[in-house]
Scaffold this active site. Sequence first.
Site, mmCIF file in Angstrom:
data_model
loop_
_atom_site.group_PDB
_atom_site.id
_atom_site.type_symbol
_atom_site.label_atom_id
_atom_site.label_comp_id
_atom_site.label_asym_id
_atom_site.label_seq_id
_atom_site.Cartn_x
_atom_site.Cartn_y
_atom_site.Cartn_z
ATOM 1 C CB CYS A 67 4.523 -1.557 3.751
ATOM 2 S SG CYS A 67 2.814 -0.992 3.558
ATOM 3 C CG HIS A 122 4.610 -5.512 2.342
ATOM 4 N ND1 HIS A 122 3.746 -5.609 3.412
ATOM 5 C CD2 HIS A 122 4.135 -4.504 1.554
ATOM 6 C CE1 HIS A 122 2.798 -4.705 3.285
ATOM 7 N NE2 HIS A 122 3.001 -4.028 2.181
ATOM 8 C CG ASN A 153 -0.673 -3.822 2.417
ATOM 9 O OD1 ASN A 153 -0.067 -3.858 3.491
ATOM 10 N ND2 ASN A 153 -0.227 -3.141 1.367
#
Length: 343
Positions: free
Chosen positions: A120, A263, A293
Amino acid sequence: MAHHQQPAAAVIGLGSHLPPRRITNDELAARLDTDDEWITTRTGIRARHWASPGTSTGDLAVEAGLRALMSAGLRPEPGAVDAVVLATTTPDHPCPATAPAVAARLQLGTAAAYDIAGVCSGFLYALATASAQIIAGQAERVLVIGAETYSTILNPTDRTTSVIFGDGAGAVVLAATRDAERPGVLLGVDLGADGSQADLIRIPAGGSRQRANPDDPELGDPYFTMQGKKVFTAAVTRMQHSATSLLDRIGWSTDQVDHLVGHQANVRILKALARQLDIPEDRAVINIDQVGNTSAASIPLALADATAAGRLTPGSRVLLTAFGGGLTWGSVALTWPDGLTVG
């Protein structure tokens, strides 16, 4: 002796792409032991996009990359960029990297092309690497893409991961500039990692650790796993420290940050991060409710949504920060470019 000013890297193009298949919480609730309220309360996610069968990470990356090139006023042709950097956890194949095929499909000639595996945090690692290539004089323009098809690595019976992750791709074009004051210039980077906690986020099977052990008859777990509670705490702490370290280095106070683009892991993480940094929640860019996500695609997708909504204005101070498997984390600060439209 002539003095050559060191170039800086500036954002000149931005593109994004989501696969059309939109998955609502109710659709997941029909096959998992969960419901819309459970998902929304714990994650802030109402929907996510999943690629249709047969669509790969490379396919999404090509679309986002093309749109970023068009946003930058560049044609997809040899010489448009000197390098393509693709951040992804879900490459089309274990070998080779996906970036060269993406570059070829974009007609970018023999531009250098390579993948970054920062999970990520991958997009910020890619941004840092591309920026360093420009500052070092190795490239004039670099296409940086974050693209994922997490739906291909999710255990379909695991509600803790299936409800969180989505597919998508976002991309920027960085270009060399001798004007360090120009809006769009990357002003600083902070990266970090802690491999002692690699087991918090991982896919146990499929790599050389499994294949190098002929005595192990188990195929292992081919799906993505995550220890959510430990990851939550580590994410807030690492992103806060990374962002604070970067702000101190470039001389920005948190009051001067116009937009916090973290993020998009979980809306509660984003709000906790804003509180820890003492940045008002309304300065945090949040689009996780509509995309979930999307790992390495998360930050460029958030930038694209905020730009399309008119939130990011020329010259505004933007702080990017991310945390992911590895563990990895990073932050990047920039001023937002003038006249940028999302491709």
